[in-house]
Scaffold this active site. Structure first.
Site, PDB file in Angstrom:
ATOM      1  N   PRO A  11      48.549  40.616  44.570  1.00 44.48           N
ATOM      2  CA  PRO A  11      49.163  41.375  43.842  1.00 44.48           C
ATOM      3  C   PRO A  11      48.552  42.571  42.780  1.00 44.48           C
ATOM      4  CG  PRO A  11      49.153  39.456  42.546  1.00 44.48           C
ATOM      5  CD  PRO A  11      48.402  39.207  44.075  1.00 44.48           C
ATOM      6  N   ASN A  12      49.017  43.535  43.006  1.00 48.93           N
ATOM      7  CA  ASN A  12      48.766  45.014  42.277  1.00 48.93           C
ATOM      8  C   ASN A  12      47.692  45.709  43.084  1.00 48.93           C
ATOM      9  OD1 ASN A  12      50.543  44.628  40.049  1.00 48.93           O
ATOM     10  ND2 ASN A  12      49.223  42.824  39.408  1.00 48.93           N
ATOM     11  N   TYR A  24      38.043  48.978  38.561  1.00 47.51           N
ATOM     12  CA  TYR A  24      38.457  48.901  39.990  1.00 47.51           C
ATOM     13  C   TYR A  24      37.956  50.133  41.046  1.00 47.51           C
ATOM     14  CZ  TYR A  24      41.040  44.963  38.336  1.00 47.51           C
ATOM     15  OH  TYR A  24      41.533  43.751  37.739  1.00 47.51           O
ATOM     16  N   ALA A  78      45.633  38.290  40.423  1.00 48.39           N
ATOM     17  CA  ALA A  78      45.782  37.512  39.549  1.00 48.39           C
ATOM     18  C   ALA A  78      46.303  35.804  39.958  1.00 48.39           C
ATOM     19  CB  ALA A  78      46.981  38.009  38.461  1.00 48.39           C
ATOM     20  N   HIS A  81      43.693  32.961  39.378  1.00 45.34           N
ATOM     21  CA  HIS A  81      43.740  32.009  38.045  1.00 45.34           C
ATOM     22  C   HIS A  81      45.026  31.105  37.949  1.00 45.34           C
ATOM     23  CE1 HIS A  81      40.752  35.331  37.907  1.00 45.34           C
ATOM     24  NE2 HIS A  81      41.905  36.314  37.755  1.00 45.34           N
ATOM     25  N   ASP A  88      46.153  25.343  48.078  1.00 42.79           N
ATOM     26  CA  ASP A  88      46.477  24.158  48.878  1.00 42.79           C
ATOM     27  C   ASP A  88      46.512  24.678  50.409  1.00 42.79           C
ATOM     28  OD1 ASP A  88      46.962  22.200  47.022  1.00 42.79           O
ATOM     29  OD2 ASP A  88      49.036  22.386  46.864  1.00 42.79           O
ATOM     30  N   GLU A  99      35.970  34.327  48.893  1.00 42.32           N
ATOM     31  CA  GLU A  99      36.841  34.693  47.742  1.00 42.32           C
ATOM     32  C   GLU A  99      35.998  36.048  47.174  1.00 42.32           C
ATOM     33  OE1 GLU A  99      37.047  31.712  44.484  1.00 42.32           O
ATOM     34  OE2 GLU A  99      37.906  33.250  42.994  1.00 42.32           O
ATOM     35  N   HIS A 101      36.367  39.353  44.402  1.00 46.42           N
ATOM     36  CA  HIS A 101      37.000  40.120  43.390  1.00 46.42           C
ATOM     37  C   HIS A 101      36.129  41.387  43.303  1.00 46.42           C
ATOM     38  CE1 HIS A 101      39.133  36.483  42.175  1.00 46.42           C
ATOM     39  NE2 HIS A 101      38.150  35.901  42.361  1.00 46.42           N
ATOM     40  N   ILE A 102      37.044  42.559  42.880  1.00 53.03           N
ATOM     41  CA  ILE A 102      36.138  43.746  42.945  1.00 53.03           C
ATOM     42  C   ILE A 102      35.520  43.975  41.679  1.00 53.03           C
ATOM     43  CG2 ILE A 102      36.678  46.181  42.777  1.00 53.03           C
ATOM     44  CD1 ILE A 102      39.280  45.456  44.311  1.00 53.03           C
ATOM     45  N   SER A 103      36.235  43.216  40.556  1.00 52.64           N
ATOM     46  CA  SER A 103      35.437  43.453  39.226  1.00 52.64           C
ATOM     47  C   SER A 103      34.557  42.286  39.153  1.00 52.64           C
ATOM     48  CB  SER A 103      36.527  43.721  38.136  1.00 52.64           C
ATOM     49  OG  SER A 103      37.318  42.322  38.045  1.00 52.64           O
ATOM     50  N   ARG A 108      34.756  39.759  31.955  1.00 50.22           N
ATOM     51  CA  ARG A 108      36.086  40.089  31.391  1.00 50.22           C
ATOM     52  C   ARG A 108      36.869  38.901  30.689  1.00 50.22           C
ATOM     53  NH1 ARG A 108      39.148  42.813  36.122  1.00 50.22           N
ATOM     54  NH2 ARG A 108      40.567  43.412  34.136  1.00 50.22           N
ATOM     55  N   ARG A 112      40.108  34.921  33.203  1.00 54.39           N
ATOM     56  CA  ARG A 112      39.871  35.348  34.550  1.00 54.39           C
ATOM     57  C   ARG A 112      38.541  34.539  34.955  1.00 54.39           C
ATOM     58  NH1 ARG A 112      42.626  40.032  35.394  1.00 54.39           N
ATOM     59  NH2 ARG A 112      43.159  41.200  33.475  1.00 54.39           N
TER      60      ARG A 112
HETATM   61  C1  DQA Z   1      40.572  40.961  40.534  1.00 57.82           C
HETATM   62  C2  DQA Z   1      40.463  40.400  39.320  1.00 57.82           C
HETATM   63  C3  DQA Z   1      41.660  39.582  38.896  1.00 57.82           C
HETATM   64  O1  DQA Z   1      41.217  38.877  37.493  1.00 57.82           O
HETATM   65  C4  DQA Z   1      42.814  40.448  38.660  1.00 57.82           C
HETATM   66  O2  DQA Z   1      43.893  39.846  38.344  1.00 57.82           O
HETATM   67  C5  DQA Z   1      42.977  41.244  39.907  1.00 57.82           C
HETATM   68  C6  DQA Z   1      41.914  41.995  40.556  1.00 57.82           C
HETATM   69  C7  DQA Z   1      39.597  41.932  40.984  1.00 57.82           C
HETATM   70  O3  DQA Z   1      39.478  42.188  42.321  1.00 57.82           O
HETATM   71  O4  DQA Z   1      38.555  42.071  40.523  1.00 57.82           O
HETATM   72  O5  DQA Z   1      44.231  41.516  40.258  1.00 57.82           O
HETATM   73  O6  DQA Z   1      40.861  39.860  41.686  1.00 57.82           O
END
Ligand code: DQA
Length: 148
Positions: A11-12, A24, A78, A81, A88, A99, A101-103, A108, A112
């Site tokens: 998402p997002n 990001y 998100a 988390h 599963d 896995e 994560h960009i950030s 943070r 997270r």
């Molecule tokens: C994220 C980090 C997550 O905590 C956050 O909710 C995101 C992006 C990242 O790519 O840094 O939507 O996965």
């Protein structure tokens, strides 16, 4: 093992490049997909690249990957988390899971710092910016080469 890799985004992430660029960056999801396709081609990987704001869609793609793919690179956003359901689904996948994560999530908010997905992931990347995607695919190629 199959040289097909799925890159899944939660998402997002469709707003990448527009939302919180100080966190990001300025690259869009389309830019990331282009970079991933170049890297995949260089390393002889086939690629399926998806983004969704819906948890069930991510789960369905993981199920699809289970049948055909050697690796999944996943930025669950998100859902990282919160989602036992994504964990599963990944536990039912037998290939490589990275896995991403960009950030740098550990720098943070404390909510997270916990990831359900990390319980399954073979590797975890955080804080490499959008470059992380191509680095992850390079790693996937190396692992699939080694698996033969
Ligand atoms: C994220 C980090 C997550 O905590 C956050 O909710 C995101 C992006 C990242 O790519 O840094 O939507 O996965």
């Amino acid at each position: 093992m199959s040289r097909l890799a799925f890159v899944l985004n939660g998402p997002n992430l469709n707003l990448l490049g527009k939302r919180q660029p100080h966190i990001y960056g300025h690259e869009t999801m389309a830019d990331v997909e282009t970079d991933c396709r170049k890297t995949a081609e260089t390393h002889g990987l086939e690629l399926r690249f998806h983004q969704s704001n819906r948890e069930y869609e991510l789960i369905d793609w993981i199920h699809e990957a289970r049948e055909v793919a050697g690796a999944i690179v996943i930025n669950p956003g998100a859902f990282t988390h919160t989602s036992i359901a994504i964990l599963d689904a990944l536990n039912a996948f037998e290939g490589v899971v990275i896995e991403l994560h960009i950030s740098q999530v550990h720098k943070r908010e404390s909510f997270r710092h916990h990831s359900y997905v990390s319980l399954r992931a073979d590797a975890v990347m955080a804080g490499f910016g959008t470059q992380g995607y191509t680095l992850a695919l390079q790693r996937v190629a190396r692992l699939l080469d080694a698996a033969g």
